[in-house]
Motif scaffolding. Structure first.
Motif, PDB file in Angstrom:
ATOM      1  N   CYS A 116     -11.516   9.386   8.120  1.00 26.42           N
ATOM      2  CA  CYS A 116     -11.985   8.027   7.903  1.00 26.42           C
ATOM      3  C   CYS A 116     -11.939   7.627   6.433  1.00 26.42           C
ATOM      4  N   HIS A 117     -11.141   8.330   5.626  1.00 30.74           N
ATOM      5  CA  HIS A 117     -11.096   7.951   4.216  1.00 30.74           C
ATOM      6  C   HIS A 117     -10.096   6.821   4.018  1.00 30.74           C
ATOM      7  N   SER A 118      -9.705   6.576   2.779  1.00 32.76           N
ATOM      8  CA  SER A 118      -8.939   5.365   2.490  1.00 32.76           C
ATOM      9  C   SER A 118      -7.552   5.335   3.138  1.00 32.76           C
ATOM     10  N   HIS A 119      -7.085   6.460   3.654  1.00 32.99           N
ATOM     11  CA  HIS A 119      -5.761   6.427   4.285  1.00 32.99           C
ATOM     12  C   HIS A 119      -5.834   6.245   5.792  1.00 32.99           C
ATOM     13  N   ALA A 120      -6.996   5.850   6.271  1.00 32.93           N
ATOM     14  CA  ALA A 120      -7.135   5.623   7.708  1.00 32.93           C
ATOM     15  C   ALA A 120      -6.069   4.636   8.158  1.00 32.93           C
ATOM     16  N   PRO A 121      -5.421   4.898   9.282  1.00 33.25           N
ATOM     17  CA  PRO A 121      -4.373   3.996   9.732  1.00 33.25           C
ATOM     18  C   PRO A 121      -4.930   2.603  10.027  1.00 33.25           C
ATOM     19  N   ARG A 122      -4.157   1.609   9.685  1.00 31.28           N
ATOM     20  CA  ARG A 122      -4.574   0.232   9.923  1.00 31.28           C
ATOM     21  C   ARG A 122      -3.514  -0.436  10.770  1.00 31.28           C
ATOM     22  N   ALA A 123      -3.928  -1.541  11.364  1.00 28.24           N
ATOM     23  CA  ALA A 123      -3.000  -2.249  12.229  1.00 28.24           C
ATOM     24  C   ALA A 123      -2.183  -3.242  11.417  1.00 28.24           C
ATOM     25  N   GLY A 125       1.352 -16.156  10.672  1.00 25.67           N
ATOM     26  CA  GLY A 125       0.189 -15.477  11.229  1.00 25.67           C
ATOM     27  C   GLY A 125       0.174 -13.999  10.868  1.00 25.67           C
ATOM     28  N   ASP A 126       1.323 -13.348  10.934  1.00 28.93           N
ATOM     29  CA  ASP A 126       1.386 -11.916  10.616  1.00 28.93           C
ATOM     30  C   ASP A 126       1.123 -11.669   9.134  1.00 28.93           C
ATOM     31  N   ILE A 127       1.688 -12.510   8.285  1.00 29.25           N
ATOM     32  CA  ILE A 127       1.472 -12.335   6.845  1.00 29.25           C
ATOM     33  C   ILE A 127      -0.001 -12.597   6.521  1.00 29.25           C
ATOM     34  N   ARG A 139      -5.462 -10.854   5.039  1.00 29.12           N
ATOM     35  CA  ARG A 139      -6.906 -10.844   5.310  1.00 29.12           C
ATOM     36  C   ARG A 139      -7.437  -9.419   5.258  1.00 29.12           C
ATOM     37  N   ILE A 140      -6.705  -8.480   5.843  1.00 27.65           N
ATOM     38  CA  ILE A 140      -7.139  -7.072   5.804  1.00 27.65           C
ATOM     39  C   ILE A 140      -7.158  -6.598   4.350  1.00 27.65           C
ATOM     40  N   LEU A 141      -6.067  -6.900   3.640  1.00 24.85           N
ATOM     41  CA  LEU A 141      -5.947  -6.437   2.258  1.00 24.85           C
ATOM     42  C   LEU A 141      -7.062  -7.015   1.381  1.00 24.85           C
ATOM     43  N   ILE A 142      -7.312  -8.310   1.512  1.00 26.87           N
ATOM     44  CA  ILE A 142      -8.344  -8.957   0.711  1.00 26.87           C
ATOM     45  C   ILE A 142      -9.722  -8.396   1.097  1.00 26.87           C
ATOM     46  N   GLY A 143      -9.892  -8.180   2.405  1.00 28.38           N
ATOM     47  CA  GLY A 143     -11.176  -7.681   2.898  1.00 28.38           C
ATOM     48  C   GLY A 143     -11.480  -6.284   2.439  1.00 28.38           C
ATOM     49  N   THR A 144     -10.440  -5.494   2.141  1.00 26.06           N
ATOM     50  CA  THR A 144     -10.673  -4.097   1.772  1.00 26.06           C
ATOM     51  C   THR A 144     -10.701  -3.888   0.267  1.00 26.06           C
TER      52      THR A 144
END
Ligand SMILES: [Cu+2]
Lengths: 211, 153
Positions: free
Chosen positions: A31-38, A195-197, A202-207
């Protein structure tokens, strides 16, 4: 509590299910920073170097990648005598910015000229800004532009002189996404939807805060 | 200017002869042009012209060029993206099949509009004459729109 444990906990806390939390705790190591993301775009983390350049902005002043730390950068290469393909991508990115709304406040579109012979700092800035107020047009010495392009394996080639004057430039169409620390994270293609971009941004900004 | 138009007409006729499509001049009534717009870019930069083309006739028609009093030079272009590379090249014609449609649209075929005689601003209406193989022409009003327009009129 270690930093990585804290990070893991805070990420896990967003999961609604107890079961999910249980699994997350059990898999703390994963569960560290390399956790796979969608990710919907191409994840290039660790495969490309950090953003670095020294180019010239609209006012004729030098602009460096260092000055953009703290912003999520969308990097695209093009030329202003391109009235169709480059505008299509820049308009695409404009729609993504609109879609993100207030989240886009730290997102920056960089339009880097592959035609510095014709693209003066003022022209390239006016061109970029015509698409979105968050877009910055950059040009500079051909050697600096070539260095930046090579860094991300971007190809471009000036075409032959046209009968009526002028020429076209063939160039890579990819969009490179960097995080606020200037790390290369994702590659988008013009075929990826708004939508995909926006989803991945959103994920990147959120993290960003937890990295 | 007159000489330039003359050359273009010759090129159009030559194009028609080479293509062998549409034996005689096509009646303008068979060609429908709609949703015509221009993506305006700052300063003297070239702009792009887009439109939807409809052929109501029994024979295919080829768009071979265009001219306008508002631009010194207009070329028919196509943008192509292959292998991650974007390329724009000049093309000789765009075929509109019999009882079919074709489009000048972003990321594909477009009119490359160069050398605006006077600055064209969003909201302006610009008259452009499309030239078809066989010599038929169709003068169309294009609406000038901002650079970041996603969808035309
Ligand atoms: Cu073009």
């Amino acid at each position: 509590m270690t930093a990585s444990l804290r990070r893991a906990r805070s990420r896990c806390a967003t999961a609604a299910h107890r079961l999910a939390i249980a699994i997350c705790v059990a898999l703390l190591a994963a569960c560290h920073s390399h956790a796979p993301r969608a990710w919907r775009l191409t994840d290039v983390r660790g495969h490309l170097p950090d953003l670095r350049f020294r180019l010239v902005g609209g006012a004729g002043h030098p602009v460096t990648a260092q000055a953009l730390r703290g912003e999520n950068v969308l990097l695209y290469f093009g030329y202003t005598h391109c009235p169709d393909a480059c505008p299509l991508t820049m308009t695409h990115l404009h729609r993504v910015i609109v879609d993100l709304g207030p989240l886009a406040k730290d997102v920056r579109i960089l339009f880097v000229s592959v035609d510095p012979a014709r693209d003066t700092p003022q022209v390239v800035q006016e061109y970029a800004a015509a698409f979105d107020p968050r877009a910055v047009g950059l040009t500079g010495d051909m050697s600096e532009i070539e260095t930046l392009a090579k860094r991300y394996r971007v190809a471009f080639k000036r075409g032959p002189d046209l009968p009526g004057g002028g020429y076209e430039v063939t160039h890579s169409s990819a969009i490179y996404v960097f995080d606020t620390r200037g790390r290369a994270r994702l590659i988008a293609s013009p075929a990826d939807t708004d939508g995909d971009i926006a989803h991945d941004l959103r994920i990147l900004i959120g993290t960003e805060g937890s990295r | 200017m007159m000489r330039a138009i003359g050359r273009r007409t010759v090129a159009a006729l030559l194009g028609a002869a080479l293509l062998g499509a549409a034996a005689g001049p096509v009646a303008a009534a068979t060609i429908g042009v709609s949703h015509a717009w221009i993506r305006v870019l700052p300063g003297d930069l070239p702009a792009a012209g887009y439109a939807r083309l409809e052929n109501r006739g029994d024979e295919s028609i080829a768009l071979v060029g265009a001219h306008s009093g508002s631009y010194r030079r207009i070329m028919l272009h196509e943008s192509l993206t292959s292998g991650g590379m974007a390329e724009m090249k000049r093309v000789s014609h765009l075929t509109i099949p019999a009882h079919g449609r074709a489009a000048l649209s972003p990321g594909g075929y477009h009119l490359m509009l160069m050398g605006a005689v006077r600055p064209v601003k969003p909201g302006d209406k610009v008259s452009i004459t499309l030239v078809f193989a066989g010599g038929a022409t169709e003068t169309v009003t294009f609406l000038a729109m901002p650079a970041n327009t996603s969808r035309g009129p």
